[in-house]
Motif scaffolding. Structure first.
Motif, PDB file in Angstrom:
ATOM      1  N   THR A   1      86.090  53.933  11.353  1.00  0.00           N
ATOM      2  CA  THR A   1      86.525  53.074  12.448  1.00  0.00           C
ATOM      3  C   THR A   1      87.137  53.912  13.558  1.00  0.00           C
ATOM      4  N   LEU A   2      87.434  53.275  14.684  1.00  0.00           N
ATOM      5  CA  LEU A   2      88.120  53.961  15.790  1.00  0.00           C
ATOM      6  C   LEU A   2      89.443  54.547  15.311  1.00  0.00           C
ATOM      7  N   GLU A   3      90.151  53.788  14.484  1.00  0.00           N
ATOM      8  CA  GLU A   3      91.449  54.255  13.975  1.00  0.00           C
ATOM      9  C   GLU A   3      91.296  55.529  13.150  1.00  0.00           C
ATOM     10  N   LEU A   4      90.246  55.587  12.334  1.00  0.00           N
ATOM     11  CA  LEU A   4      90.046  56.770  11.508  1.00  0.00           C
ATOM     12  C   LEU A   4      89.710  57.990  12.365  1.00  0.00           C
ATOM     13  N   PHE A   5      88.817  57.832  13.335  1.00  0.00           N
ATOM     14  CA  PHE A   5      88.458  58.958  14.201  1.00  0.00           C
ATOM     15  C   PHE A   5      89.686  59.458  14.967  1.00  0.00           C
ATOM     16  N   ASN A   6      90.516  58.541  15.430  1.00  0.00           N
ATOM     17  CA  ASN A   6      91.739  58.948  16.124  1.00  0.00           C
ATOM     18  C   ASN A   6      92.707  59.634  15.165  1.00  0.00           C
TER      19      ASN A   6
ATOM     20  N   LYS B   1      84.516  56.058  21.930  1.00  0.00           N
ATOM     21  CA  LYS B   1      85.788  55.625  22.536  1.00  0.00           C
ATOM     22  C   LYS B   1      86.977  56.397  21.963  1.00  0.00           C
ATOM     23  N   SER B   2      86.714  57.242  20.994  1.00  0.00           N
ATOM     24  CA  SER B   2      87.817  57.869  20.254  1.00  0.00           C
ATOM     25  C   SER B   2      88.364  59.113  20.936  1.00  0.00           C
ATOM     26  N   LEU B   3      89.603  59.460  20.578  1.00  0.00           N
ATOM     27  CA  LEU B   3      90.228  60.703  21.047  1.00  0.00           C
ATOM     28  C   LEU B   3      89.497  61.910  20.469  1.00  0.00           C
ATOM     29  N   LEU B   4      88.916  61.742  19.294  1.00  0.00           N
ATOM     30  CA  LEU B   4      88.174  62.838  18.664  1.00  0.00           C
ATOM     31  C   LEU B   4      86.935  63.189  19.487  1.00  0.00           C
ATOM     32  N   ASN B   5      86.244  62.189  19.993  1.00  0.00           N
ATOM     33  CA  ASN B   5      85.090  62.437  20.852  1.00  0.00           C
ATOM     34  C   ASN B   5      85.516  63.181  22.114  1.00  0.00           C
ATOM     35  N   GLU B   6      86.605  62.743  22.731  1.00  0.00           N
ATOM     36  CA  GLU B   6      87.112  63.421  23.934  1.00  0.00           C
ATOM     37  C   GLU B   6      87.438  64.875  23.616  1.00  0.00           C
TER      38      GLU B   6
ATOM     39  N   GLN C   1      94.322  63.397  15.430  1.00  0.00           N
ATOM     40  CA  GLN C   1      95.751  63.669  15.348  1.00  0.00           C
ATOM     41  C   GLN C   1      96.055  64.706  14.263  1.00  0.00           C
ATOM     42  N   MET C   2      95.344  64.630  13.146  1.00  0.00           N
ATOM     43  CA  MET C   2      95.563  65.593  12.064  1.00  0.00           C
ATOM     44  C   MET C   2      95.153  66.998  12.483  1.00  0.00           C
ATOM     45  N   ILE C   3      94.082  67.114  13.270  1.00  0.00           N
ATOM     46  CA  ILE C   3      93.686  68.431  13.800  1.00  0.00           C
ATOM     47  C   ILE C   3      94.745  68.934  14.769  1.00  0.00           C
ATOM     48  N   GLU C   4      95.212  68.039  15.631  1.00  0.00           N
ATOM     49  CA  GLU C   4      96.225  68.379  16.644  1.00  0.00           C
ATOM     50  C   GLU C   4      97.493  68.913  15.976  1.00  0.00           C
ATOM     51  N   GLU C   5      97.901  68.297  14.897  1.00  0.00           N
ATOM     52  CA  GLU C   5      99.142  68.672  14.205  1.00  0.00           C
ATOM     53  C   GLU C   5      98.905  69.733  13.135  1.00  0.00           C
TER      54      GLU C   5
ATOM     55  N   MET D   1      97.464  56.597   8.505  1.00  0.00           N
ATOM     56  CA  MET D   1      96.559  56.806   7.369  1.00  0.00           C
ATOM     57  C   MET D   1      95.678  55.570   7.153  1.00  0.00           C
ATOM     58  N   ILE D   2      94.590  55.776   6.447  1.00  0.00           N
ATOM     59  CA  ILE D   2      93.731  54.632   6.122  1.00  0.00           C
ATOM     60  C   ILE D   2      94.495  53.729   5.169  1.00  0.00           C
ATOM     61  N   SER D   3      94.543  52.434   5.453  1.00  0.00           N
ATOM     62  CA  SER D   3      95.195  51.498   4.542  1.00  0.00           C
ATOM     63  C   SER D   3      94.320  51.288   3.314  1.00  0.00           C
ATOM     64  N   LYS D   4      94.965  50.981   2.189  1.00  0.00           N
ATOM     65  CA  LYS D   4      94.209  50.701   0.970  1.00  0.00           C
ATOM     66  C   LYS D   4      93.356  49.447   1.168  1.00  0.00           C
ATOM     67  N   MET D   5      92.104  49.502   0.740  1.00  0.00           N
ATOM     68  CA  MET D   5      91.195  48.371   0.927  1.00  0.00           C
ATOM     69  C   MET D   5      91.024  47.620  -0.382  1.00  0.00           C
ATOM     70  N   GLN D   6      90.572  46.394  -0.264  1.00  0.00           N
ATOM     71  CA  GLN D   6      90.362  45.578  -1.458  1.00  0.00           C
ATOM     72  C   GLN D   6      89.159  46.058  -2.257  1.00  0.00           C
ATOM     73  N   GLU D   7      88.177  46.660  -1.539  1.00  0.00           N
ATOM     74  CA  GLU D   7      86.983  47.091  -2.250  1.00  0.00           C
ATOM     75  C   GLU D   7      87.305  48.169  -3.274  1.00  0.00           C
TER      76      GLU D   7
END
Length: 430
Positions: free
Chosen positions: A53-58, A97-102, A62-66, A1-7
């Motif tokens: 970010t790359l992490e978010l796209f991946n 570069k993401s798995l989502l693009n692939e 994963q959420m679509i996959e599951e 999951m997206i980590s909580k940000m300071q903003e």
């Protein structure tokens, strides 16, 4: 999951909604994504890139996959993010570069193979996501997606839903920038889209702009398109009309109004950048260019308070000077020479404007001092030299340049420009 940000604010709220998606049914997911899309439009370039970010796209992959995120809802989010990304002119280098693009590219290839059974709506959506979110494409992907999106953009119904579909398809195509595409994949279709609008006015202002952006970007890698763009479709006339309309809908001298009209500023910038591509590459002078140059000169004057648009104009004006297809006489008639001279007379002249002004004038002087073999052209050159000399003498240009002599070393260091330190090189001698 997206980590909580300071903003705080939009990023924090967006993060919170994203982290809730996997616990929702399809309808609630859609509602949350619509809220996220609204938040996206409040983000600037850095905020958008800090989220996507790359992490978010991946993670989305994963959420679509599951089956924690419905594909349709994921597309709803990604198309809107891609739309806003292009509108504010930023890049996601990580998406390719993401798995989502692939995943999306694989789905496009699989859907295309179905032939008669293909889901055209899904194919359109996937192509739009790919074209909006990245900037590199395989030949195979282009051969599938370009015809697919041109077909979607050719719909002629004028209801709001269809107009949105057409606009999105053309926006995705316009984001292909200077990628080489085989002419048979696009030319007849994009010409028909533009011609139909010129007769029936069925496109939105944005969709019409995107159609031109797509075609003009092809011109860089295919100069044979000049006749179609300039003579057949009359781009100079079309761009002049659009710029004149934009110049009237905003009070460019009031900073507070320009700040509120972000959309109009971005639209104006894109027209200016599109015209710059044409001015950098066209091979033969047409009378309609004069009207367009006069329009640009006028708009450049009224938008002087907007640094963002002025930056676009500087490059465009330099391209005008360096394209020898445009004669100096037409630059004088259009007010272009006077415009650049006015920059030197500003009380708040910054380094960038000074750099471009010197560069532009050195280009002009280089052309004026180059003798012509043809007698009639030589006569015209001398006439232009006298006209520019008189204008500069009237404005006290020589004293202005002498006062900037010490600045030339600084500009050379800052911009690596290699400006001559011989002050005589900056004068027109008759």
């Amino acid at each position: 999951m997206i980590s909580k940000m300071q903003e705080t604010g939009v990023i924090e709220k967006f993060t919170e909604l994203f982290n809730e998606l996997e616990d929702c049914d399809e309808d609630n997911q859609k509602q949350k994504i619509e809220e996220m899309n609204t938040l996206t439009e409040k983000m600037d370039r850095e905020e958008l890139k800090s989220i996507f970010t790359l992490e978010l796209f991946n993670e989305i992959h994963q959420m679509i996959e599951e089956k924690k995120l419905q594909l349709g809802n994921a597309i709803l989010l990604l198309k809107h993010v891609g739309y806003w990304k292009v509108l504010i002119n930023t890049y996601f280098l990580c998406f390719k570069k993401s798995l989502l693009n692939e995943r999306f590219e694989r789905m496009i290839l699989e859907e295309e193979k179905k032939r008669n059974e293909k889901n055209e709506i899904l194919l359109d959506d996937l192509c739009e996501c790919c074209f909006l979110l990245k900037d590199r494409f395989s030949t195979e992907l282009l051969s599938i997606c370009v015809p697919c999106l041109l077909k979607a953009a050719s719909k002629k119904d004028e209801n709001e839903e269809t107009q949105k579909e057409v606009e999105m398809a053309l926006l995705a195509l316009s984001n292909l920038r200077f990628i080489k595409i085989e002419q048979e994949l696009f030319l007849n279709e994009i010409k028909e889209i533009i011609k139909y609008h010129q007769e029936h006015h069925n496109l939105t202002h944005l969709a019409y702009q995107y159609a031109w952006m797509f075609l003009i970007h092809r011109f860089v890698t295919n100069r044979s398109l000049e006749d179609a763009i300039v003579d057949e479709l009359r781009f100079p006339r079309a761009a002049t009309r659009e710029l004149e309309a934009l110049s009237k809908c905003v009070d460019w001298k009031k900073k507070e109004e320009v700040t509120k009209r972000v959309k109009e500023v971005q639209i104006t910038k894109r027209w200016v950048c599109t015209i710059e591509v044409l001015f950098s590459n066209f091979l033969s002078w047409k009378d309609e260019f004069m009207e367009l140059i006069c329009c640009i000169v006028g708009l450049c004057r009224v938008t002087r308070e907007n640094e963002e648009i002025q930056g676009c104009f500087r490059y465009q004006l330099l391209d005008l000077t360096q394209n020898e297809t445009i004669c100096i006489e037409d630059m004088v008639k259009s007010g272009y020479i006077s415009l650049v001279l006015e920059d030197f007379l500003q009380s708040t002249l910054n380094d960038e404007i000074m750099f471009f002004s010197f560069d532009i004038y050195l280009s002009i002087f280089g052309r004026l001092n180059k003798k012509m073999d043809d007698d009639s052209k030589e006569e015209e050159r001398l006439k232009n030299k006298i006209a520019i000399f008189e204008k500069m003498e009237e404005e006290g240009y020589e004293d202005i340049i002498i006062s900037f002599h010490e600045t030339l070393n600084f500009l050379n260091r800052k911009y690596g420009s290699g400006f001559s330190l011989d002050i005589a090189d900056y004068f027109v001698n008759v």
